[in-house]
Design a protein around this motif. Structure first.
Motif, PDB file in Angstrom:
ATOM      1  N   LEU A  17       5.119 -13.994 -10.020  1.00  0.00           N
ATOM      2  CA  LEU A  17       5.790 -13.197  -8.992  1.00  0.00           C
ATOM      3  C   LEU A  17       4.802 -12.311  -8.246  1.00  0.00           C
ATOM      4  O   LEU A  17       4.773 -12.297  -7.004  1.00  0.00           O
ATOM      5  N   ILE A  18       3.975 -11.611  -8.969  1.00  0.00           N
ATOM      6  CA  ILE A  18       3.019 -10.693  -8.346  1.00  0.00           C
ATOM      7  C   ILE A  18       1.985 -11.464  -7.528  1.00  0.00           C
ATOM      8  O   ILE A  18       1.647 -11.069  -6.412  1.00  0.00           O
ATOM      9  N   THR A  19       1.507 -12.576  -8.063  1.00  0.00           N
ATOM     10  CA  THR A  19       0.534 -13.381  -7.333  1.00  0.00           C
ATOM     11  C   THR A  19       1.124 -13.877  -6.016  1.00  0.00           C
ATOM     12  O   THR A  19       0.469 -13.806  -4.966  1.00  0.00           O
ATOM     13  N   PHE A  23      -0.253 -12.726  -2.328  1.00  0.00           N
ATOM     14  CA  PHE A  23      -0.850 -13.741  -1.467  1.00  0.00           C
ATOM     15  C   PHE A  23      -0.111 -13.834  -0.138  1.00  0.00           C
ATOM     16  O   PHE A  23      -0.736 -14.060   0.907  1.00  0.00           O
ATOM     17  N   ILE A  24       1.202 -13.654  -0.154  1.00  0.00           N
ATOM     18  CA  ILE A  24       1.971 -13.672   1.100  1.00  0.00           C
ATOM     19  C   ILE A  24       1.468 -12.585   2.035  1.00  0.00           C
ATOM     20  O   ILE A  24       1.301 -12.812   3.235  1.00  0.00           O
ATOM     21  N   TYR A  25       1.216 -11.406   1.512  1.00  0.00           N
ATOM     22  CA  TYR A  25       0.760 -10.292   2.344  1.00  0.00           C
ATOM     23  C   TYR A  25      -0.724 -10.367   2.688  1.00  0.00           C
ATOM     24  O   TYR A  25      -1.124 -10.080   3.809  1.00  0.00           O
ATOM     25  N   LEU A  26      -1.549 -10.754   1.730  1.00  0.00           N
ATOM     26  CA  LEU A  26      -2.991 -10.658   1.908  1.00  0.00           C
ATOM     27  C   LEU A  26      -3.640 -11.942   2.428  1.00  0.00           C
ATOM     28  O   LEU A  26      -4.705 -11.884   3.047  1.00  0.00           O
ATOM     29  N   LYS A  27      -3.028 -13.080   2.111  1.00  0.00           N
ATOM     30  CA  LYS A  27      -3.537 -14.386   2.533  1.00  0.00           C
ATOM     31  C   LYS A  27      -5.004 -14.609   2.155  1.00  0.00           C
ATOM     32  O   LYS A  27      -5.770 -15.230   2.893  1.00  0.00           O
ATOM     33  N   ASN A  28      -5.384 -14.079   1.001  1.00  0.00           N
ATOM     34  CA  ASN A  28      -6.757 -14.163   0.543  1.00  0.00           C
ATOM     35  C   ASN A  28      -6.742 -14.119  -0.986  1.00  0.00           C
ATOM     36  O   ASN A  28      -6.225 -13.177  -1.581  1.00  0.00           O
ATOM     37  N   GLU A  29      -7.309 -15.131  -1.619  1.00  0.00           N
ATOM     38  CA  GLU A  29      -7.266 -15.243  -3.080  1.00  0.00           C
ATOM     39  C   GLU A  29      -8.008 -14.101  -3.778  1.00  0.00           C
ATOM     40  O   GLU A  29      -7.530 -13.555  -4.779  1.00  0.00           O
ATOM     41  N   ALA A  30      -9.159 -13.719  -3.263  1.00  0.00           N
ATOM     42  CA  ALA A  30      -9.949 -12.656  -3.904  1.00  0.00           C
ATOM     43  C   ALA A  30      -9.209 -11.317  -3.855  1.00  0.00           C
ATOM     44  O   ALA A  30      -9.155 -10.595  -4.860  1.00  0.00           O
ATOM     45  N   ASP A  31      -8.637 -10.979  -2.709  1.00  0.00           N
ATOM     46  CA  ASP A  31      -7.879  -9.733  -2.591  1.00  0.00           C
ATOM     47  C   ASP A  31      -6.627  -9.773  -3.459  1.00  0.00           C
ATOM     48  O   ASP A  31      -6.246  -8.766  -4.064  1.00  0.00           O
ATOM     49  N   THR A  32      -6.006 -10.934  -3.543  1.00  0.00           N
ATOM     50  CA  THR A  32      -4.825 -11.095  -4.390  1.00  0.00           C
ATOM     51  C   THR A  32      -5.178 -10.818  -5.845  1.00  0.00           C
ATOM     52  O   THR A  32      -4.442 -10.110  -6.540  1.00  0.00           O
ATOM     53  N   GLN A  33      -6.291 -11.327  -6.310  1.00  0.00           N
ATOM     54  CA  GLN A  33      -6.712 -11.090  -7.687  1.00  0.00           C
ATOM     55  C   GLN A  33      -7.034  -9.617  -7.931  1.00  0.00           C
ATOM     56  O   GLN A  33      -6.720  -9.083  -9.003  1.00  0.00           O
ATOM     57  N   LYS A  57      11.192  -5.015 -13.247  1.00  0.00           N
ATOM     58  CA  LYS A  57      10.825  -6.006 -12.230  1.00  0.00           C
ATOM     59  C   LYS A  57      10.705  -5.345 -10.864  1.00  0.00           C
ATOM     60  O   LYS A  57       9.766  -5.622 -10.121  1.00  0.00           O
ATOM     61  N   ALA A  58      11.643  -4.471 -10.530  1.00  0.00           N
ATOM     62  CA  ALA A  58      11.589  -3.757  -9.249  1.00  0.00           C
ATOM     63  C   ALA A  58      10.334  -2.894  -9.162  1.00  0.00           C
ATOM     64  O   ALA A  58       9.715  -2.804  -8.094  1.00  0.00           O
ATOM     65  N   TRP A  59       9.933  -2.280 -10.254  1.00  0.00           N
ATOM     66  CA  TRP A  59       8.714  -1.477 -10.273  1.00  0.00           C
ATOM     67  C   TRP A  59       7.504  -2.352  -9.953  1.00  0.00           C
ATOM     68  O   TRP A  59       6.661  -1.983  -9.145  1.00  0.00           O
ATOM     69  N   PHE A  60       7.430  -3.523 -10.584  1.00  0.00           N
ATOM     70  CA  PHE A  60       6.311  -4.437 -10.318  1.00  0.00           C
ATOM     71  C   PHE A  60       6.291  -4.885  -8.855  1.00  0.00           C
ATOM     72  O   PHE A  60       5.231  -4.939  -8.238  1.00  0.00           O
ATOM     73  N   ILE A  61       7.439  -5.188  -8.312  1.00  0.00           N
ATOM     74  CA  ILE A  61       7.505  -5.606  -6.916  1.00  0.00           C
ATOM     75  C   ILE A  61       7.057  -4.482  -6.002  1.00  0.00           C
ATOM     76  O   ILE A  61       6.258  -4.682  -5.077  1.00  0.00           O
ATOM     77  N   ARG A  62       7.539  -3.287  -6.233  1.00  0.00           N
ATOM     78  CA  ARG A  62       7.185  -2.139  -5.404  1.00  0.00           C
ATOM     79  C   ARG A  62       5.695  -1.815  -5.492  1.00  0.00           C
ATOM     80  O   ARG A  62       5.038  -1.576  -4.482  1.00  0.00           O
ATOM     81  N   VAL A  63       5.139  -1.830  -6.675  1.00  0.00           N
ATOM     82  CA  VAL A  63       3.732  -1.513  -6.858  1.00  0.00           C
ATOM     83  C   VAL A  63       2.848  -2.613  -6.251  1.00  0.00           C
ATOM     84  O   VAL A  63       1.808  -2.323  -5.671  1.00  0.00           O
ATOM     85  N   SER A  64       3.289  -3.848  -6.340  1.00  0.00           N
ATOM     86  CA  SER A  64       2.518  -4.962  -5.762  1.00  0.00           C
ATOM     87  C   SER A  64       2.432  -4.822  -4.265  1.00  0.00           C
ATOM     88  O   SER A  64       1.443  -5.088  -3.656  1.00  0.00           O
TER      89      SER A  64
END
Length: 64
Positions: A17-19, A23-33, A57-64
């Motif tokens: 989920l976090i990945t 990736f949707i927002y950053l479109k970059n694998e290194a930044d995603t990691q 789960k909501a906390w993880f989504i918000r922090v991501s």
């Protein structure tokens, strides 16, 4: 500070989920990691308990 077991459980449960969110927002694998690691480091240091699994789960989504 959370235990290693708690963090490992959260990684197993929310890694995909976090990945995808990052990736949707950053479109970059290194930044995603980088963000992925930051999210779980923040979770490791987060001392408060969650009301439910949905709250966690909501906390993880918000922090991501």
């Amino acid at each position: 500070m959370r235990s290693e077991w708690e963090v490992n459980q959260a990684v197993d449960k929310y890694a995909n989920l976090i990945t995808r969110i990052c990736f949707i927002y950053l479109k970059n694998e290194a930044d995603t990691q980088d963000v992925f690691q930051s999210v779980f480091l923040k979770y490791l240091k987060y001392n408060k308990s969650f009301e439910s699994e949905e709250h966690e789960k909501a906390w993880f989504i918000r922090v991501s």
